[in-house]
Design a protein around this motif. Structure first.
Motif, PDB file in Angstrom:
ATOM      1  N   GLU A   7      25.131   1.214  65.680  1.00 17.80           N
ATOM      2  CA  GLU A   7      24.123   1.006  66.725  1.00 17.80           C
ATOM      3  C   GLU A   7      22.911   1.905  66.552  1.00 17.80           C
ATOM      4  OE1 GLU A   7      25.651   0.076  70.880  1.00 17.80           O
ATOM      5  OE2 GLU A   7      27.178   1.445  70.087  1.00 17.80           O
ATOM      6  N   GLU A   8      23.146   3.065  65.959  1.00 13.69           N
ATOM      7  CA  GLU A   8      22.069   4.057  65.949  1.00 13.69           C
ATOM      8  C   GLU A   8      22.305   5.078  64.843  1.00 13.69           C
ATOM      9  OE1 GLU A   8      20.034   6.868  69.337  1.00 13.69           O
ATOM     10  OE2 GLU A   8      22.108   6.269  69.656  1.00 13.69           O
ATOM     11  N   GLY A  10      22.034   8.665  64.323  1.00  9.16           N
ATOM     12  CA  GLY A  10      21.888   9.877  65.119  1.00  9.16           C
ATOM     13  C   GLY A  10      21.701  11.096  64.241  1.00  9.16           C
ATOM     14  N   GLY A  28      21.877  11.255  70.144  1.00  6.06           N
ATOM     15  CA  GLY A  28      21.904   9.798  70.030  1.00  6.06           C
ATOM     16  C   GLY A  28      21.467   9.169  71.330  1.00  6.06           C
ATOM     17  N   LEU A  30      20.599   6.188  72.275  1.00  5.89           N
ATOM     18  CA  LEU A  30      21.188   4.900  72.650  1.00  5.89           C
ATOM     19  C   LEU A  30      22.645   5.047  73.075  1.00  5.89           C
ATOM     20  CD1 LEU A  30      20.967   1.825  72.882  1.00  5.89           C
ATOM     21  CD2 LEU A  30      21.649   1.701  70.476  1.00  5.89           C
ATOM     22  N   ASN A  82      25.943   7.982  61.417  1.00  6.32           N
ATOM     23  CA  ASN A  82      26.048   6.648  61.996  1.00  6.32           C
ATOM     24  C   ASN A  82      26.802   6.742  63.314  1.00  6.32           C
ATOM     25  OD1 ASN A  82      24.862   5.394  59.712  1.00  6.32           O
ATOM     26  ND2 ASN A  82      26.812   5.513  58.644  1.00  6.32           N
ATOM     27  N   LEU A 166      18.801   1.465  58.384  1.00  2.00           N
ATOM     28  CA  LEU A 166      19.336   1.914  59.672  1.00  2.00           C
ATOM     29  C   LEU A 166      20.639   2.696  59.616  1.00  2.00           C
ATOM     30  CD1 LEU A 166      18.568  -1.315  61.767  1.00  2.00           C
ATOM     31  CD2 LEU A 166      17.170   0.753  61.512  1.00  2.00           C
TER      32      LEU A 166
END
Length: 197
Positions: A7-8, A10, A28, A30, A82, A166
């Motif tokens: 998702e993000e 970090g 993070g 999100l 991640n 990403l």
């Protein structure tokens, strides 16, 4: 339970030694939106329990067992990681079933850049090779990936532009450690067939 869809990306904000364990502070925005004490968040594929959340940073205790059997012990403040929150039963399963329980640590052997993608070869601990098949699933640093070629001591994956942009795999190179989790379904099938012999 996770899906391996990061998702993000970090960042490790701080690492505080605590005897034979550490407390990780992870930035993070999100994943901290709805995080509470006791929630689970996967960090580079390792399921960790949230201890505290404040100002887009969550803390988690990481015990010696996890430090010894994953690549989390190699992290430093500023390291990119991640991040993924657990899947909800109402969500689509975009990757594959991921538990956040690392089976071993591999090392990036090589990267072959393509026109818009990279083929990355990763070393594989020998005890995990029986769980990999060409076009099967594996989780690398928490990322659900399709195996291009499975060997006895290595495997390759193709990384699309989104994965390169990403996730940590866009920044890691030869010699860098990565957490590996094989497909849990393969482990259960092996167990069931073994009991029939």
């Amino acid at each position: 339970m996770f899906t391996g869809i990061v998702e993000e990306l970090g960042e490790i904000a701080a690492i505080e030694p605590a005897g034979d364990s550490v407390t990780l502070a992870v930035r993070g925005p999100l994943v901290t939106e709805d995080a509470v004490h006791g929630a689970s968040i996967a960090v580079n594929g390792v399921c960790l329990t949230v201890v505290d959340v404040k100002d887009e940073v969550f803390t988690a205790d990481v015990i010696k067992e996890t430090l010894d059997k994953s690549s989390l012990g190699a992290l430093e403040p500023g390291s990119k990681v991640n991040l993924e929150r657990p899947v909800r039963l109402s969500d689509r399963l975009g990757g594959h079933l991921v538990q956040g329980h690392v089976d071993g640590v591999g090392e990036i052997i090589s990267r072959e850049p393509g026109e818009r993608w990279d083929v990355v070869t990763v070393s594989l601990p020998p005890h995990l090779s029986r769980y990999l098949v060409d076009k099967g699933s594996i989780t690398v640093d928490g990322i659900s990936l399709t195996v291009v070629e499975a060997g006895a001591d290595r495997f390759s994956v193709a990384l699309i532009p989104t994965t390169l942009a990403l996730t940590t795999l866009g920044h890691k190179g030869p010699g860098d450690p990565v957490n590996l989790e094989v497909d849990v379904v393969a482990k259960y099938v092996e167990r069931m067939l073994g009991d029939r012999r």
